[in-house]
Design an enzyme around this catalytic site. Structure first.
Site: not given
Ligand code: SIN
Length: 270
Positions: A243, A97, A95, A258
């Protein structure tokens, strides 16, 4: 600052930076590396929440995620938490973000806080490499298309996320091939979590081409795999990469912090 590429298409490890005491020159090098490699990781940091916020604010205004659980002491930071009993994880599908927003997040900054003894890697794929790898015919078709992106998938039960119905917004439209706002590089901009259909096409008509694009975009040669270590901090540009968080550590916990930074409305690549 030294740069070591993690793969041919995406990702680089940066050394010689202290993110708690980043100089203007250091930040400018870091930002250039981010735009060149899509994702950068800096290891062996003791990033404080205050320095995490300060780093994000050097990129732009913080875009607090409206679905994630905030860190109690620093609500501008979102928790990405997996408890040991969970078998699925936040972000466990490819996906981008915040693509559901009219001006999607420019970058995300993820700091490792508690790691499992193995697994929990994050994979990144270059959307410029994915675009460049398409035929001229499909590139041209996609340059003429836009797609609908929606936060509707948060209405379904998504592991680790308490969806508050009032957080939902109207869908956003973005070109399927965007020009990176800083470099002008072409980037394929559709993703499996939030893209619903091509504008003017039904969901059923869109599904076969979208499925093809998702499989194509995440080919191994367009991607890299980030192995987290204690003290690792990764930054990715959401226009340049997709990612995927790997859910391969059942029975163990993982906690990441995050921050996402506000971006701009996206323009098509011509
Ligand atoms: C996310 O999708 O922002 C999480 C990525 C992760 O936890 O590695």
């Amino acid at each position: 600052m030294d740069i070591r590429k993690l793969s041919g298409a995406v990702g680089a490890e940066l050394t010689g930076l202290d993110l708690n005491a980043l100089t203007d020159a250091g930040f400018s090098d870091l930002k250039a590396a981010l735009f060149a490699h899509g994702m950068v990781v800096v290891r062996r940091q003791s990033l404080t929440p205050e320095a995490h916020i300060a780093l994000a604010e050097r990129f732009g205004k913080i875009d607090t995620n409206r679905f994630f659980t905030p860190v109690a002491t620093h609500p501008m930071i979102a928790e990405v938490r997996t408890s040991p009993e969970m078998t699925r994880v936040i972000g466990g599908t490819w996906h981008t973000d915040h693509s559901y927003d009219p001006a999607p997040a420019m970058c995300s900054i993820l700091a490792a806080r508690e790691l499992p003894p193995y697994g929990g890697d994050t994979l990144f794929a270059s959307m410029t490499a994915a675009y460049e790898g398409l035929s001229e015919g499909l590139k041209s078709t996609l340059r003429s298309l836009s797609a609908v992106h929606s936060d509707g998938s948060f209405a379904q039960s998504r592991v680790g996320i308490e969806a508050d119905a009032s957080a939902h917004r109207a869908p956003a439209l973005h070109p399927c091939v965007i020009a990176h706002p800083e470099t002008g590089a072409p980037c394929l901009y559709v993703n499996g979590d939030f893209t619903e259909n091509f504008v003017g096409w039904s969901a059923e008509e869109s599904a076969p081409l979208l499925s093809y694009l998702y499989a194509h975009a995440t080919r191994p040669e367009y991607s890299c795999r980030l192995r987290w270590e204690e003290g690792s901090v990764a930054i990715w540009d959401n226009r340049l990469v997709q990612h995927f968080a790997s859910a391969d550590y059942a029975g163990h916990g993982r906690l990441m912090h995050r921050i996402t930074v506000e971006g701009v409305a996206l323009e098509g690549f011509n």
